[in-house]
Design a protein around this motif. Sequence first.
Motif, PDB file in Angstrom:
ATOM      1  N   ARG A 130       0.775  -1.150   0.107  1.00 26.27           N
ATOM      2  CA  ARG A 130      -0.055  -0.085   0.078  1.00 26.27           C
ATOM      3  C   ARG A 130       0.897   1.288  -0.018  1.00 26.27           C
ATOM      4  NH1 ARG A 130      -3.919   2.556  -2.283  1.00 26.27           N
ATOM      5  NH2 ARG A 130      -5.338   3.717  -0.656  1.00 26.27           N
ATOM      6  N   ARG A 131       1.920   1.329   0.598  1.00 30.97           N
ATOM      7  CA  ARG A 131       2.890   2.325   0.709  1.00 30.97           C
ATOM      8  C   ARG A 131       3.398   2.523  -0.690  1.00 30.97           C
ATOM      9  NH1 ARG A 131       8.663   0.833   2.705  1.00 30.97           N
ATOM     10  NH2 ARG A 131       8.382  -0.395   0.426  1.00 30.97           N
ATOM     11  N   ASN A 132       3.922   1.573  -1.674  1.00 31.94           N
ATOM     12  CA  ASN A 132       4.309   1.713  -2.772  1.00 31.94           C
ATOM     13  C   ASN A 132       3.207   2.238  -3.613  1.00 31.94           C
ATOM     14  OD1 ASN A 132       6.762   0.697  -1.767  1.00 31.94           O
ATOM     15  ND2 ASN A 132       6.247  -1.288  -2.616  1.00 31.94           N
ATOM     16  N   GLU A 133       2.080   1.770  -3.287  1.00 33.19           N
ATOM     17  CA  GLU A 133       0.868   2.289  -4.262  1.00 33.19           C
ATOM     18  C   GLU A 133       0.470   3.685  -4.164  1.00 33.19           C
ATOM     19  OE1 GLU A 133      -3.896   1.275  -4.590  1.00 33.19           O
ATOM     20  OE2 GLU A 133      -2.488  -0.177  -3.809  1.00 33.19           O
ATOM     21  N   LEU A 134       0.776   4.280  -2.766  1.00 30.36           N
ATOM     22  CA  LEU A 134       0.504   5.550  -2.573  1.00 30.36           C
ATOM     23  C   LEU A 134       1.610   6.198  -2.806  1.00 30.36           C
ATOM     24  CD1 LEU A 134      -0.840   5.083   1.402  1.00 30.36           C
ATOM     25  CD2 LEU A 134      -2.320   5.779  -0.823  1.00 30.36           C
ATOM     26  N   ASN A 135       2.967   5.898  -2.909  1.00 27.44           N
ATOM     27  CA  ASN A 135       3.933   6.937  -3.256  1.00 27.44           C
ATOM     28  C   ASN A 135       3.748   6.717  -4.783  1.00 27.44           C
ATOM     29  OD1 ASN A 135       5.356   7.388  -1.021  1.00 27.44           O
ATOM     30  ND2 ASN A 135       6.424   5.387  -0.925  1.00 27.44           N
ATOM     31  N   GLN A 136       3.278   5.983  -5.499  1.00 25.01           N
ATOM     32  CA  GLN A 136       3.268   6.345  -7.032  1.00 25.01           C
ATOM     33  C   GLN A 136       2.001   7.091  -7.354  1.00 25.01           C
ATOM     34  OE1 GLN A 136       2.470   2.547  -9.031  1.00 25.01           O
ATOM     35  NE2 GLN A 136       2.494   3.215 -10.817  1.00 25.01           N
ATOM     36  N   LEU A 137       0.914   6.847  -6.565  1.00 29.15           N
ATOM     37  CA  LEU A 137      -0.141   8.048  -6.601  1.00 29.15           C
ATOM     38  C   LEU A 137       0.253   9.427  -6.138  1.00 29.15           C
ATOM     39  CD1 LEU A 137      -3.024   8.449  -7.298  1.00 29.15           C
ATOM     40  CD2 LEU A 137      -3.618   7.761  -4.826  1.00 29.15           C
ATOM     41  N   ALA A 138       1.110   9.532  -5.249  1.00 26.10           N
ATOM     42  CA  ALA A 138       1.622  10.863  -4.712  1.00 26.10           C
ATOM     43  C   ALA A 138       2.511  11.432  -6.082  1.00 26.10           C
ATOM     44  CB  ALA A 138       2.277  10.748  -3.288  1.00 26.10           C
ATOM     45  N   SER A 139       3.220  10.539  -6.359  1.00 24.69           N
ATOM     46  CA  SER A 139       4.306  11.105  -7.525  1.00 24.69           C
ATOM     47  C   SER A 139       3.428  11.510  -8.852  1.00 24.69           C
ATOM     48  CB  SER A 139       5.141  10.026  -7.851  1.00 24.69           C
ATOM     49  OG  SER A 139       5.975  10.075  -9.050  1.00 24.69           O
ATOM     50  N   SER A 140       2.369  10.761  -9.035  1.00 29.62           N
ATOM     51  CA  SER A 140       1.382  11.043 -10.179  1.00 29.62           C
ATOM     52  C   SER A 140       0.670  12.280  -9.915  1.00 29.62           C
ATOM     53  CB  SER A 140       0.380   9.895 -10.314  1.00 29.62           C
ATOM     54  OG  SER A 140      -0.586  10.420 -11.390  1.00 29.62           O
ATOM     55  N   ARG A 141       0.089  12.411  -8.627  1.00 33.03           N
ATOM     56  CA  ARG A 141      -0.407  13.853  -8.446  1.00 33.03           C
ATOM     57  C   ARG A 141       0.621  15.029  -8.315  1.00 33.03           C
ATOM     58  NH1 ARG A 141      -4.777  11.889  -3.834  1.00 33.03           N
ATOM     59  NH2 ARG A 141      -6.117  10.675  -5.011  1.00 33.03           N
ATOM     60  N   ALA A 142       1.875  14.781  -7.890  1.00 40.19           N
ATOM     61  CA  ALA A 142       2.805  15.724  -7.831  1.00 40.19           C
ATOM     62  C   ALA A 142       3.226  16.183  -9.372  1.00 40.19           C
ATOM     63  CB  ALA A 142       3.936  15.369  -7.096  1.00 40.19           C
ATOM     64  N   SER A 143       3.192  15.161 -10.171  1.00 40.93           N
ATOM     65  CA  SER A 143       3.592  15.714 -11.665  1.00 40.93           C
ATOM     66  C   SER A 143       2.336  16.247 -12.125  1.00 40.93           C
ATOM     67  CB  SER A 143       3.695  14.348 -12.450  1.00 40.93           C
ATOM     68  OG  SER A 143       4.734  13.615 -12.028  1.00 40.93           O
ATOM     69  N   LYS A 144       1.320  16.069 -12.082  1.00 36.40           N
ATOM     70  CA  LYS A 144      -0.097  16.728 -12.412  1.00 36.40           C
ATOM     71  C   LYS A 144       0.078  18.164 -11.971  1.00 36.40           C
ATOM     72  CE  LYS A 144      -3.604  17.433 -14.745  1.00 36.40           C
ATOM     73  NZ  LYS A 144      -3.586  17.561 -16.298  1.00 36.40           N
ATOM     74  N   ARG A 145       0.275  18.318 -10.629  1.00 36.65           N
ATOM     75  CA  ARG A 145       0.393  19.673  -9.852  1.00 36.65           C
ATOM     76  C   ARG A 145       1.529  20.465 -10.627  1.00 36.65           C
ATOM     77  NH1 ARG A 145       3.638  19.217  -4.592  1.00 36.65           N
ATOM     78  NH2 ARG A 145       5.125  18.787  -6.405  1.00 36.65           N
ATOM     79  N   ASP A 146       2.824  19.929 -10.808  1.00 36.09           N
ATOM     80  CA  ASP A 146       3.741  20.586 -11.428  1.00 36.09           C
ATOM     81  C   ASP A 146       3.541  20.950 -12.799  1.00 36.09           C
ATOM     82  OD1 ASP A 146       5.064  20.178  -8.950  1.00 36.09           O
ATOM     83  OD2 ASP A 146       6.242  18.417  -9.829  1.00 36.09           O
ATOM     84  N   GLU A 147       2.858  20.002 -13.584  1.00 33.57           N
ATOM     85  CA  GLU A 147       2.287  20.542 -14.825  1.00 33.57           C
ATOM     86  C   GLU A 147       1.406  21.714 -14.681  1.00 33.57           C
ATOM     87  OE1 GLU A 147      -0.386  18.618 -18.393  1.00 33.57           O
ATOM     88  OE2 GLU A 147       0.683  17.175 -16.917  1.00 33.57           O
ATOM     89  N   LEU A 148       0.427  21.684 -14.043  1.00 41.91           N
ATOM     90  CA  LEU A 148      -0.523  22.833 -13.752  1.00 41.91           C
ATOM     91  C   LEU A 148       0.023  23.877 -13.483  1.00 41.91           C
ATOM     92  CD1 LEU A 148      -3.382  20.756 -12.193  1.00 41.91           C
ATOM     93  CD2 LEU A 148      -3.339  21.861 -14.619  1.00 41.91           C
ATOM     94  N   ASN A 149       1.240  24.010 -12.468  1.00 36.05           N
ATOM     95  CA  ASN A 149       1.865  25.097 -11.877  1.00 36.05           C
ATOM     96  C   ASN A 149       2.465  25.697 -13.110  1.00 36.05           C
ATOM     97  OD1 ASN A 149       1.248  25.167  -9.397  1.00 36.05           O
ATOM     98  ND2 ASN A 149       2.529  24.065  -8.703  1.00 36.05           N
ATOM     99  N   ALA A 150       3.287  24.829 -13.971  1.00 37.22           N
ATOM    100  CA  ALA A 150       3.967  25.449 -15.203  1.00 37.22           C
ATOM    101  C   ALA A 150       2.884  26.002 -16.412  1.00 37.22           C
ATOM    102  CB  ALA A 150       4.425  24.030 -16.027  1.00 37.22           C
TER     103      ALA A 150
END
Length: 299
Positions: free
Chosen positions: A39-59
């Motif tokens: 579950r930790r690995n799954e959540l880390n992957q989800l967090a990474s995906s959301r961070a990427s989307k956040r960074d894309e939107l911030n750009a």
Amino acid sequence: MVEQETIDVSSADELITDEELESKSKGQLIKKAGQFRDRRNELNQLASSRASKRDELNAKTREKVDAAQEHREDRDELNERVQEHKEIRNELNAEANELFEEVEDRKSDLELDEGKDLEELKEEIEQLEFKQQTEVLSTEDERELIEKIEQKREEYQTRKEKLDQTEGLDELVEEAEEVRAEASKHHEKVTELADRAQKHHNEMIEAYREADDIRDEADEKHEAFVEAQEAADAHHEAFVRVQKRLRELDKEEEEEKQSQREAKRQEAKEEAEDIYERFQEGETLDTEDLRKLQKSGLL
């Protein structure tokens, strides 16, 4: 917008309590550790995906803000040019007004705006002369008509003399009109540049509005990222807690085994000593007894 996965953010203590750590078997804890790790690995992957989307939107937000800033600069530059043309226009209009006022003053001095123009006077004189030539009049009427013709002729001559004194007035009027025309050109430029400035202003406002909308979405993604990351951290901490408990259990098992081995060695030693004592007393030993003595080092 795709609906966000709702994550229940629990602390590590809530994911697995101290009581559960103490009460669960080693096998159950191993299973729990695996679940927390996955579950930790799954959540880390989800967090990474959301961070990427956040960074894309911030750009994208930065792009919109940069675009808005460019429109602001263009607008301000155009407004400066508007002001420059306004000043020139106003100066030219003031100059034209002065020239037209001078024309009016000179006309007023010559009283050119009073009375009839030359063509009109000439036509009236011709009509009176035609009347004198074609109509039969009494002596008194003819005398009055002749006087009237003379008055018109004097008025015509006076008017003509005044107009002859207006030399340069037409040039002054032409100059004033040219200055006014030049002022009109600058006014047209003011209107054109003001329209372009307004367009950039509207586009700036729209870009800032879009930037705000995208920033709001980015903030939502950041909150979702934090949510997933905190949940991942909690599962990692729970995994570490279980791993620590498993190491404690391994240590306890090893200590238990060591204790059992020590107990067996002590039991074997005591048994060997007992056999050796019987041997010294002259008792005959069998093969198994001899093997135990040899293993203990007493024989």
